[in-house]
Design an enzyme around this catalytic site. Structure first.
Site, PDB file in Angstrom:
ATOM      1  N   ILE A 147       0.620  -1.403   0.258  1.00 32.60           N
ATOM      2  CA  ILE A 147      -0.047  -0.249   0.322  1.00 32.60           C
ATOM      3  C   ILE A 147       0.815   1.559   0.379  1.00 32.60           C
ATOM      4  O   ILE A 147       0.325   2.368  -1.060  1.00 32.60           O
ATOM      5  CB  ILE A 147      -1.419  -0.172   1.141  1.00 32.60           C
ATOM      6  CG1 ILE A 147      -2.012  -1.198   1.131  1.00 32.60           C
ATOM      7  CG2 ILE A 147      -1.998   1.174   1.285  1.00 32.60           C
ATOM      8  CD1 ILE A 147      -3.077  -1.199   1.793  1.00 32.60           C
ATOM      9  N   CYS A 382      34.928   3.994  15.439  1.00 30.77           N
ATOM     10  CA  CYS A 382      34.140   5.315  16.065  1.00 30.77           C
ATOM     11  C   CYS A 382      33.817   5.038  17.540  1.00 30.77           C
ATOM     12  O   CYS A 382      34.229   5.115  17.725  1.00 30.77           O
ATOM     13  CB  CYS A 382      32.184   5.273  15.116  1.00 30.77           C
ATOM     14  SG  CYS A 382      30.970   6.575  15.870  1.00 30.77           S
ATOM     15  N   HIS A 516      33.583   6.807   9.970  1.00 28.88           N
ATOM     16  CA  HIS A 516      33.911   5.741   9.965  1.00 28.88           C
ATOM     17  C   HIS A 516      34.385   5.313   7.723  1.00 28.88           C
ATOM     18  O   HIS A 516      33.654   5.242   6.673  1.00 28.88           O
ATOM     19  CB  HIS A 516      32.068   5.788   9.477  1.00 28.88           C
ATOM     20  CG  HIS A 516      31.173   4.975  10.638  1.00 28.88           C
ATOM     21  ND1 HIS A 516      31.202   3.802  11.436  1.00 28.88           N
ATOM     22  CD2 HIS A 516      31.320   5.962  11.318  1.00 28.88           C
ATOM     23  CE1 HIS A 516      30.722   4.318  12.223  1.00 28.88           C
ATOM     24  NE2 HIS A 516      30.197   5.429  12.591  1.00 28.88           N
ATOM     25  N   GLU A 518      34.626   2.948   6.315  1.00 29.26           N
ATOM     26  CA  GLU A 518      33.893   1.663   5.943  1.00 29.26           C
ATOM     27  C   GLU A 518      33.416   2.056   4.938  1.00 29.26           C
ATOM     28  O   GLU A 518      33.203   2.036   3.347  1.00 29.26           O
ATOM     29  CB  GLU A 518      33.656   0.704   5.975  1.00 29.26           C
ATOM     30  CG  GLU A 518      31.686   1.106   7.115  1.00 29.26           C
ATOM     31  CD  GLU A 518      32.250   1.584   8.469  1.00 29.26           C
ATOM     32  OE1 GLU A 518      31.595   2.234   9.597  1.00 29.26           O
ATOM     33  OE2 GLU A 518      33.251   2.122   8.698  1.00 29.26           O
TER      34      GLU A 518
END
EC number: 6.3.4.2
Length: 544
Positions: A147, A382, A516, A518
């Site tokens: 929906i 982090c 970060h 990565e």
């Protein structure tokens, strides 16, 4: 003239629409086209920033600070094109913007409706910021029949009418399941899915059929007949040994040729896939292997650390070794200290990734201590950097009560809430009781590296730019005490206020970063920190 490729899914979720979109974009790139990929997410969250990793997987952060769907990570890793704010939209963001306009009176008293107001916003999003591009690929989240995705489907139907068939192509991904009792692949789910799509006014131009075995010619012809597409536009998508094999498989199956054919564009010849062949060769023919222990909080769901997983694989590609990742629940180390040595001794290197909240924190700190004392390569990302600083404060700097204000009041806040920092737009300020969504230090920030540091040699530079996503930061006031305990602050924000990187010179490989890395690693361009980390793990494996 920019052309648009709309990618939808049917039958079930998790078929790999994002991977297919990324692979198709890579194939078009390999043919010399300029591409960009976008994601339409039907959920009502403004962005995934406040969603649990267990529900949504990782939050992928762009250079310009957008918190986005993890599929944008696939897009970047496969194309090398940096994602940005304009590449991910949600129903929540659309409705928020429309309601803001309505409250301001921008609609001049008109009744605000899904059609045309919501659909117009979606169409505008798809067409914004496309100058100089040959193709824009738009992936619609969810499956046909949901929906919440209906406004997106209607907007795309309208876009085909607005732009014409020569500028739009619909690619529909479905499932062709194998029924063991019958001993055959079944095409009916695909037929039903296409019927649902055509009931919305959309006729797919290309069908991609996920199956776990080759799709027989007869079934392919049957799908083409009942779904009203040319037979050579029915593309089988078999399981692959690696996601980096997928572009090669799709090219062999004719996906890019079928898409170009639907645009009446030349599709003779093959794309230049030497980049992908080299990556696949390195994955399939490693010269060794290493085992990396990832001590985290969300290890029950691999997608929670999707970019991290891939960056470790990229480090293996750079060193031509197989990387075995062992996901270890940090909470296990809080129940029995003896479990630490049992779990971590077989590891060639240890990584503590990012995360939020106190759960598992003491286990992460214990993992840092193990890596430091045993001289095992350690990489903290982090929260992993913050845990390294707390461990160092407690065990090498004599600050026994060292902790972080993220976990509650503390007399020794080695890590604390960032209340202000500088951006290109000026000074940013945050309060402890403020909203959670979109209020972190997000996006790419510069860092200055010490010229004689380990990280400077790894990067081959003293000025870098990396992506952040955090609210807490190592308290710079503890820098002298931590450095007295053997830890070096080798990377700082340009103004010297925020610690970005720490390392231990007396350790074979011990680096913690606040950002970060990565998020910027790619199979054809592994991030230097991950390449160096896996190299250190290879050296460690030879010592065992």
């Amino acid at each position: 003239m920019t052309r648009f490729i709309f990618i939808t899914g049917g039958v079930v979720s998790s078929l790999g629409k994002g991977l297919m979109a990324a692979s198709l974009a890579a194939l078009l790139q390999a043919r010399g086209y300029k591409v960009r990929i976008r994601k339409f997410d039907p959920y009502l969250n403004v962005d995934p920033g406040t969603m649990s990793p267990y529900q949504h997987g990782e939050v992928y952060v762009t250079d310009d600070g957008a918190e986005t769907d993890l599929d944008l990570g696939h897009y970047e890793r496969f194309t090398g094109v940096p994602a940005r704010q304009s590449d991910n939209i949600t129903s929540g963001r659309i409705y928020r913007d429309i309601i803001t306009k309505e409250r301001r009176g921008d609609y001049l008293g008109a009744t605000v409706q899904v059609i045309p107001h919501v659909t117009n916003e979606i169409k505008q999003f798809a067409q914004d910021d496309v100058e100089g591009l040959d193709f824009v690929l738009c992936e619609i989240g969810g499956t046909v029949g949901d929906i919440e995705s209906l406004p997106f489907m209607e907007a795309l139907r309208q876009l085909r009418n607005d732009l014409g068939r020569n500028r739009t192509c619909f690619v529909h991904l479905t499932l062709v399941p194998y029924i063991a009792a019958a001993g055959e692949l079944k095409t009916k789910p695909t037929q039903h899915s296409v019927r649902d799509l055509t009931s919305l006014g959309i006729q797919p131009d290309v069908l991609v059929c996920r199956c776990d075995r080759p799709l027989p010619d007869g079934e392919r012809a049957k799908i083409a007949l009942f779904c009203n597409v040319p037979k050579h536009h029915v593309i089988p998508a078999l399981d692959a040994s690696s996601i980096y094999e997928v572009p090669i498989q799709y090219s062999a199956a004719g996906l890019d040729a079928a898409v170009l054919d639907s645009f009446d564009l030349p599709n003779a010849g093959m794309p230049d896939l030497r980049r992908w062949s080299d990556i696949l060769d390195r994955l399939q023919n490693p010269e060794g292997e290493v085992t990396i222990g990832v001590v985290g909080k969300y290890v029950g769901l691999a997608d929670a650390y999707k970019s991290l997983n891939e960056a470790l694989v990229h480090g293996g590609i750079a060193n031509r070794v197989k990387v075995n990742i062992r996901w270890i629940d940090a909470e296990l180390f809080e129940k029995d200290a003896g479990d630490i040595a049992l779990a971590l001794e077989p590891m060639n290197a240890i990584l503590v990734p990012g995360g939020f909240g106190e759960r598992g924190s003491e286990g992460k700190i214990a993992s840092v201590k193990f890596a430091r004392e045993r001289k095992v390569p350690y990489f903290g990302i982090c929260l992993g950097m913050q845990m390294a600083c707390i461990e160092g404060a407690r065990n090498t700097a004599g600050i026994v009560g060292a902790s972080t204000t993220e976990f509650g009041p503390t007399d020794e806040p080695v890590v604390g809430l960032i209340t202000e920092w500088m951006t290109a737009e000026g000074l940013q300020k945050r309060e402890a009781g403020g909203d959670l969504g979109g209020t972190m230090r997000l996006g790419a920030y510069e860092a200055t590296l010490a010229g004689n540091s380990h990280v400077a040699s790894v990067y081959g530079a003293t000025a870098i730019q990396e992506r952040h996503r955090h609210r807490y930061e190592v308290n710079v006031h503890y820098k002298p005490a931590l450095e007295a305990g053997g830890m070096v602050f080798s990377g700082m924000s340009p103004d010297g206020a925020l610690p970005e990187i720490v390392e231990r010179p007396d350790h074979p490989w011990f680096i913690g970063v606040q950002f970060h890395p990565e998020l910027k690693s790619k199979p054809f361009d592994p991030h230097p920190l991950f390449a160096s980390f896996i190299e250190a793990a290879v050296k460690q494996s030879r010592l065992v």
